[in-house]
Design a protein around this motif. Structure first.
Motif, PDB file in Angstrom:
ATOM      1  N   THR F 141       1.917  -1.370 -12.896  1.00 22.86           N
ATOM      2  CA  THR F 141       2.512  -1.663 -12.302  1.00 22.86           C
ATOM      3  C   THR F 141       2.213  -0.648 -10.529  1.00 22.86           C
ATOM      4  OG1 THR F 141       4.290  -0.194 -11.784  1.00 22.86           O
ATOM      5  CG2 THR F 141       4.933  -2.242 -13.305  1.00 22.86           C
ATOM      6  N   GLY F 142       2.601  -1.751  -9.124  1.00 22.51           N
ATOM      7  CA  GLY F 142       2.266  -0.996  -7.994  1.00 22.51           C
ATOM      8  C   GLY F 142       0.620  -1.284  -8.248  1.00 22.51           C
ATOM      9  N   ILE F 179       8.341 -13.276  -1.127  1.00 22.24           N
ATOM     10  CA  ILE F 179       9.072 -12.547  -2.471  1.00 22.24           C
ATOM     11  C   ILE F 179       9.199 -11.693  -1.848  1.00 22.24           C
ATOM     12  CG2 ILE F 179      10.817 -13.310  -4.291  1.00 22.24           C
ATOM     13  CD1 ILE F 179       9.597 -16.161  -3.818  1.00 22.24           C
ATOM     14  N   ALA F 180       7.553 -11.395  -2.864  1.00 20.56           N
ATOM     15  CA  ALA F 180       7.913  -9.832  -3.934  1.00 20.56           C
ATOM     16  C   ALA F 180       7.736  -8.650  -2.385  1.00 20.56           C
ATOM     17  CB  ALA F 180       5.726  -9.636  -3.904  1.00 20.56           C
ATOM     18  N   TRP F 181       6.968  -9.218  -1.386  1.00 17.56           N
ATOM     19  CA  TRP F 181       7.576  -8.422  -0.197  1.00 17.56           C
ATOM     20  C   TRP F 181       9.092  -8.199   0.679  1.00 17.56           C
ATOM     21  CZ3 TRP F 181       4.402  -6.235   4.056  1.00 17.56           C
ATOM     22  CH2 TRP F 181       4.771  -6.156   4.918  1.00 17.56           C
ATOM     23  N   CYS F 182       9.471  -9.000   0.228  1.00 16.88           N
ATOM     24  CA  CYS F 182      10.561  -8.494   0.820  1.00 16.88           C
ATOM     25  C   CYS F 182      11.399  -8.004  -0.528  1.00 16.88           C
ATOM     26  CB  CYS F 182      11.785  -9.728   0.381  1.00 16.88           C
ATOM     27  SG  CYS F 182      11.186 -11.567   2.044  1.00 16.88           S
ATOM     28  N   LEU F 202      13.516   2.045  -6.722  1.00 17.30           N
ATOM     29  CA  LEU F 202      11.513   2.037  -8.060  1.00 17.30           C
ATOM     30  C   LEU F 202      11.380  -0.055  -8.363  1.00 17.30           C
ATOM     31  CD1 LEU F 202       9.975   4.805  -8.339  1.00 17.30           C
ATOM     32  CD2 LEU F 202      10.562   4.722 -10.386  1.00 17.30           C
ATOM     33  N   PHE F 203      12.212   0.811  -9.285  1.00 17.19           N
ATOM     34  CA  PHE F 203      11.567  -0.699  -9.628  1.00 17.19           C
ATOM     35  C   PHE F 203      11.563  -2.204  -9.169  1.00 17.19           C
ATOM     36  CE2 PHE F 203      12.944   0.860 -14.349  1.00 17.19           C
ATOM     37  CZ  PHE F 203      11.355  -0.477 -14.992  1.00 17.19           C
ATOM     38  N   LEU F 204      12.095  -2.557  -8.357  1.00 20.63           N
ATOM     39  CA  LEU F 204      11.585  -3.132  -6.908  1.00 20.63           C
ATOM     40  C   LEU F 204      10.516  -3.130  -6.414  1.00 20.63           C
ATOM     41  CD1 LEU F 204      15.108  -3.835  -5.042  1.00 20.63           C
ATOM     42  CD2 LEU F 204      14.014  -5.555  -6.463  1.00 20.63           C
ATOM     43  N   GLY F 208       7.961  -5.214  -6.943  1.00 24.23           N
ATOM     44  CA  GLY F 208       6.992  -5.847  -6.056  1.00 24.23           C
ATOM     45  C   GLY F 208       5.405  -5.892  -5.550  1.00 24.23           C
ATOM     46  N   LEU F 209       5.083  -4.606  -5.322  1.00 23.14           N
ATOM     47  CA  LEU F 209       4.023  -4.173  -4.870  1.00 23.14           C
ATOM     48  C   LEU F 209       2.663  -4.901  -5.915  1.00 23.14           C
ATOM     49  CD1 LEU F 209       3.064  -2.849  -2.574  1.00 23.14           C
ATOM     50  CD2 LEU F 209       2.511  -0.867  -3.972  1.00 23.14           C
TER      51      LEU F 209
END
Lengths: 86, 223, 193, 283, 100, 231, 89
Positions: F141-142, F179-182, F202-204, F208-209
């Motif tokens: 992630t990230g 959507i990820a940006w939001c 944190l998960f969001l 998202g990133l």
């Protein structure tokens, strides 16, 4: 125990050699060769990051290097294909 | 040097973790002007550029197509917001990031046009913007290495060492290149020959305001 | 009037990046003569290289102490008063990450970059605004590039039209040749007869 | 509030009279009788009563909005300068917005003359640097960006024109470049008809002239204030008239420069003056 | 600051009046009469002296109105008168201030 | 017990000077090469070197903060290269399009031509490698995860046989990344509004990133498969 | 033991780097790049970051693939140009 310093200095040297090769190495008039030579410098930087234990940055660098190379190759190829003189 | 001697009394701060935005009359003025311009851009139509046609009696109308219009408007609104953010940020690295964002948006706003000369200068400017990542981020990180902080509030209380001066000089060079002032003006000025006046104004506006803000920041860091 | 010529040259966009690069190079090389040293008093310090991996910690280069969800790790932020839960995020591991950490001591990087890592703490918690910007830069650059690609450099509709036209042209040519052939043959036949 | 209003009116009237004087001086140098001094003011008032027409090609809200922004910006300039003695950096910002307006009123009309003027406005924005350098030098000398502090510094230590004359020259260059018919005034080159004002008629032009009068007053005021120390009203009057005389003489006798030469001349002179002043301060 | 505004305003109004007046008087396309006009000369002297030396808002306003009236005449007229008035006013101003 | 020094360890202090001098030299070499070069594409390649010098300078600080500063800087470099190369291409295409008869010869074409390449690796390996990379990226992630997963998507898209630009897919990618940006802005705001919900935020933020970066990097693959692909 | 391996890694990287710089043919360069990459992989393993090593090992073929495709394509383009007589090899 491994010598971190050894890898660190070697990474710096590799980066410098790579950048020298990119700038004025043999056959760099061909953009493909030039792009290849930046790979050496980027591996040198990878070693520096490794010896600083910036491991995540290292992962990202490895991934982005591939993609940047891809982009540059694409530009070179398209330009050659168009016959553009740039 | 304090904020007070440069921009007037401190009106308030917005803490976002380690990044603390602060507001003085100076930054408030710049911020509001940028937001007003952004609003105007969001509601404006583009102009039609009338040019004489060679060897004929008629005129040529250079218009902005609808797709291009939407794309460029979107980018310019984002650019306006980004420059407004750069006006009130209180963190060195944050500021350089805003500059990088403004740089890429400036290229983007003119990248959709059809004139080759404009595209050429956009490309040359883009090269400068890419090179600027070294002086900007490098300068900021040299200052970080020398002082151990990136917050302007803390940096302004510290004395300047030669290393900080070197970092500030690097940053200054980056700002000069990125905002296209003399002697690096040509690559940016040529981008303005395209139609779409509301969009190109934000390019100019952001770079001028960035200079004003950069003066403040460099004075804060150095004295 | 030499200075006028130099000034005119500066007005050409093509020289500007090179001039800029030249100035940059000069300043960089001047940097070699500036006395430089790292100030040891830094934020978010980390242990010396390879210390943690030599100690055999399961989440090696990124272990910052603390107990998962109970005790915050050791983090030195600029303004701790602005971040109430400082250090707790480093103390948190997703279930998947915990499972991986029980397998092998050599997967620390992966574990700590997954949700709840130290980098998350720095990236999202204390310096989240930076992350917003950086990812905005990425997004804008991709919007520009993909817009250009979709609408211009990769637009295949024109080329399809061209190809069709070319195909039609060649078909026409072939037909003409055929007709001419038949005419010629007819003539030949007539003459023969 | 009343103070602001009074000051704005003073700035407008005095600025217009000074610009009229400027025009008269140029005429006299060129051996013409020239219009009466009041003429510039009458011009600006006249435009408010003329019919306003909008070209078909303009970019709509911007075309009108920009002149109001111009007027608002210089009103802010009056507030920061003569009224509140605020930060010099805000005046610098005001000047930057003035540049923007110059640029955008040119480009929003769609006229090729306005467009050329707009591109030149971008070029001449590069000459912000001498202004910035002058401000920084004043800051280095006095240790403050606040006009009030600068005045009190000069009251004790004597006017800055004697200690940093080269910075004053840089600032004077800016004044010169903003005066009408200046050798550096590439945006209003007569080859471009009226430059960025070409397509602005009626009350729009009236607003532009209104703000230009204010801007001339404010810039003269700032120059006199930060380099000549605390002055009385008569002192300001004499100083402004003298400065108008000097710029009038220079402008009537010099030709306009090629755009990039104009930019680079100012930058080069700025750089020379900056280095000179730094050397003077250090020694 | 209000007094300066009033001085400026009266000066402007005076100039406009002077312009209108002198155009009514001299409609020629060229400067026909360049001799010294005693009437306007007195107006100018009184106006400038009042304007510079009265120190009173109303008197100063009247003074600048008169001075502006003369100075604002059409080009070619009222120059000598203005010069004389201005010189006398400045001399008196300096004399008053130097004596003090 | 884990020991975290409150000051930067001596190793980093001793490594600072060589690192920064090396970076300055690399930057000098790169910028001088740019100053001496005249051709646009070469300058573009050489700016890469300057980016590398930047990475070394930032990393030389040797703290977690430095690492956090490098991470996105890398992605920014990549994004700028992409945008600028695209502008270069479109400029040249405009130039040629203005007068195709004079500029286009027999062997050149304005649009990518297919070419014959028959390699075993193109059909078998990519699917597996792409799968592994994407799975690993999702685990990370990230930023990093996004870059890794994006690499996998690039490879997958590259090795697909179909030609033609899938505009629909591109639009879909743009939607996903929006959507990820939001998601991610919400996550970031939650950190400051409600610190007790930090696990959720944190998960969001992280996911998202991941989605954003991965989808954007994957787009390059879609672009590439126009250029470098077999019939 | 570790010292020997690190010497081997560095030697591999030196050979790879010199090979990339000095060899003329692009395909040889690809091979040399693989050697360089192998040396780097070895050093990552020496530093005991196995997950990174995994990723480096995966990205190796990826970049090789990119290189090979680009080289083959550009060769074809250049061959076409030579064929049509635009440039002389």
């Amino acid at each position: 125990m491994i010598s971190v310093q050894l890898f660190f200095y070697f990474g710096i040297i590799l980066a410098i050699v790579g950048s020298l090769a990119t700038a004025w190495g043999p056959g760099v008039k061909d953009p493909i060769v030039r792009t290849f030579n930046t790979e050496i410098a980027s591996i040198g930087v990878c070693l520096v990051l490794l010896s600083y234990n910036h491991v995540l940055a290292l992962l990202t660098l490895v991934a982005t290097t591939v993609v940047i190379t891809l982009i540059l190759f694409r530009a070179i190829i398209r330009l050659e294909e168009m016959g553009a003189d740039v | 040097m304090d904020f007070v001697t440069l921009g007037g009394n401190l009106l308030g701060t917005i803490p976002l973790g380690d990044i603390v935005l602060y507001i003085t009359p100076l930054s408030l003025f710049l911020f509001i002007v940028l937001l007003v311009f952004t609003l105007l851009i969001a509601i404006s139509k583009t102009e039609t550029q009338v040019e004489a046609t060679l060897m004929k009696l008629s005129n040529t109308n250079v218009k902005v197509g609808k797709k291009e219009f939407k794309q460029r408007r979107f980018l310019s609104v984002i650019c306006g917001i980004a420059s407004a953010g750069a006006m009130i940020t209180g963190d060195l690295f944050n500021f350089t990031l805003f500059m990088a964002l403004i740089g890429i948006l400036n290229i983007g706003i003119v990248s959709a046009v059809k004139q080759t000369t404009v595209l050429n200068s956009a490309y040359q400017y883009g090269l400068i913007a890419m090179m600027c990542s070294l002086p900007l981020f490098g300068g900021a990180s040299i200052i970080l290495a020398s002082t151990g902080t990136l917050s302007l509030a803390v940096l302004s209380q510290m004395p300047a060492t030669p290393m900080v001066v070197f970092g500030a000089v690097l940053m200054l060079l980056g700002i000069l290149g990125e905002s296209g002032v003399a002697p690096f003006f040509a690559s940016k000025a040529e981008m303005f020959r395209t139609p779409g006046s509301p969009f190109i104004v934000i390019i100019h506006l952001s770079s001028l305001f960035i200079i004003v803000r950069a003066v403040e920041i460099l004075l804060l860091v150095l004295w | 009037m030499k200075i006028g010529k130099i000034w005119n040259k500066l007005a050409d966009p093509k020289t500007v990046p090179r001039l800029f690069a030249f100035c940059l190079g000069i300043i960089l090389i001047l940097g070699l003569f500036v006395p430089m040293a790292l100030n040891p008093d830094q934020l978010y310090t980390r242990p010396a290289p390879q210390v943690q991996i030599d100690d055999g910690l399961p989440i090696a280069p990124y272990d910052r102490g603390g107990v998962v969800l109970k005790e915050p790790g050791i983090i030195k932020a600029q303004f701790p008063e602005n971040s109430k839960e400082l250090g707790m995020i480093t103390g948190y591991m997703s279930p998947l990450a915990e499972w991986v950490s029980s397998i092998s001591p050599y997967f620390g990087t992966s574990i700590y970059s997954s949700p709840g890592g130290l980098i998350d703490e720095v990236l999202y918690y204390t310096r989240g605004f930076d992350t917003i910007l950086e990812s905005s830069i990425l997004m804008m650059a991709f919007i520009i590039a993909s817009w250009l690609a979709i609408n211009y450099t990769m637009d295949r509709r024109d080329i399809e039209k061209d190809l069709k036209k070319a195909a039609n042209d060649s078909a026409n040519v072939a037909r003409e040749i055929k007709i001419n052939d038949e005419k010629a043959r007819a003539k030949q036949l007539r003459r023969d007869n | 509030m009343a103070d602001i209003l009074i000051n704005v009116f003073i700035a407008f009237l005095a600025g217009s009279l000074l610009l009229g004087l400027h025009r008269k001086i140029m005429a006299r140098v060129q051996k013409r009788p020239g219009p009466p001094i009041i003429q510039h003011l009458l011009h600006s008032l006249k435009f408010f009563f003329k019919e306003t027409a909008f070209p078909k090609t303009v970019s709509m809200p911007f075309y009108i909005g920009i002149v109001f922004i111009l007027a608002a910006i210089w009103v802010v300039g009056v507030i920061v300068g003569p009224v509140a003695h605020g930060s010099l950096l805000i005046l610098f910002g005001v000047y930057a917005v003035y540049k923007i307006v110059e640029h955008n009123s040119g480009s929003s009309s769609g006229s090729p003359y306005g467009k050329a003027s707009c591109v030149r406005a971008v070029l001449s924005a590069a000459t912000e640097l001498p202004l910035f350098a002058a401000i920084v030098l004043v800051y280095l000398k006095t240790g403050s960006m606040n006009i009030g502090d600068i005045i009190s510094y000069q009251a004790t230590n004597g006017p800055l024109i004697f200690s940093i004359p080269l910075a004053a020259i840089m600032f004077f260059l800016l004044l010169l470049s903003k005066s009408p018919y200046s050798p550096f005034g590439i945006t209003k080159d007569k080859a471009l008809v009226s430059g960025f004002e070409t397509e602005h008629f009626g009350f729009l032009r009236g607003f532009i002239m209104f703000s230009e009068s204010i801007s001339w007053y404010v810039m003269l005021w700032v120059f006199l204030t930060i380099f000549f120390g605390p002055l009385s009203a008569v002192g300001y009057l004499i100083g402004m008239i003298v400065l108008t005389f000097i710029t009038g003489f220079i402008n009537s006798t010099t030709p306009i420069l090629n755009p990039n030469h104009s930019v680079m001349t100012q930058i080069t002179m700025g750089a020379v003056c900056f280095i000179g002043t730094v050397v003077m301060i250090l020694i | 600051m209000l007094d300066y505004l009033i001085y400026l305003l009266t000066f402007v109004i005076g100039s406009i009046l002077g312009l209108l007046y002198s155009y009514k008087l001299h409609g020629e396309p060229y400067v026909a009469d360049s001799s010294l006009d005693i009437k306007t000369c007195i107006m100018s002297i009184v106006g400038w002296i009042l304007g510079f030396n009265s120190g009173n808002m109303i008197l100063g306003g009247i003074g600048f109105l008169l001075a502006g009236f003369v100075m604002g005449e059409r080009p070619g007229y009222g120059r000598k008168e203005t010069a004389i008035g201005l010189t006398i006013a400045i001399i008196i101003y300096l004399a008053l201030h130097l004596i003090k | 017990m884990v020991f975290i020094p409150s000051y930067v360890p001596a190793e980093f202090l001793s490594m600072y000077l060589p690192a920064i001098y090396g970076a300055l030299i690399i930057g000098f070499i790169g910028s001088m090469a740019i100053a001496l070069n005249r051709r646009d594409i070469h300058i573009l390649i050489l700016t890469d070197l300057i980016g590398l010098a930047m990475i070394i300078i930032v990393s030389a600080v040797g703290t977690d903060l430095a690492e956090a500063l490098i991470l996105p800087g890398l992605v920014v470099e990549l994004a700028e290269t992409l945008a600028i190369s695209e502008i270069l291409l479109s400029r040249e295409m405009h130039k040629i399009e203005a007068n195709p008869r004079a500029n286009l010869t027999k062997s050149t074409s304005l649009f990518p031509q297919p070419f014959a390449l028959d390699m075993e690796i193109m059909t078998t390996a990519p699917n597996f490698i792409a799968l592994v990379l994407i799975a690993y990226g999702i685990f990370l992630t990230g930023f990093t995860g996004g870059a890794v997963a994006g690499g996998g998507i690039v490879l997958y898209a590259l090795s697909k046989k179909a030609r033609g630009l899938p505009v629909l897919i591109l639009d879909g990618i743009a939607g996903v990344s929006g959507i990820a940006w939001c998601l991610w802005i919400i996550g970031f705001a939650l950190f400051f509004v409600a610190p007790n919900l930090w696990i959720l935020s944190l998960f969001l933020a992280a996911c998202g990133l991941l989605l954003k970066v991965a989808s954007k990097v994957g787009l390059i693959g879609l672009l590439m498969r126009e250029d470098i692909d077999k019939e | 033991m570790e010292f020997v391996v690190s010497i081997i890694a560095i030697a591999l990287m030196i050979i790879g780097a010199l090979g990339i710089i000095l060899l003329k043919k692009p395909l040889d360069k690809v091979i040399m790049f693989s050697i360089l990459d192998a040396g780097f992989l070895l050093s990552v393993v020496l530093f005991r970051y196995l997950d990174v090593a995994l990723f480096v090992a995966l990205s190796g073929p990826l970049s090789t693939l990119v290189f090979i495709m680009a080289i083959v394509k550009i060769k074809e383009i250049r061959a076409k140009k030579v064929e049509s007589g635009e440039i002389h090899d």
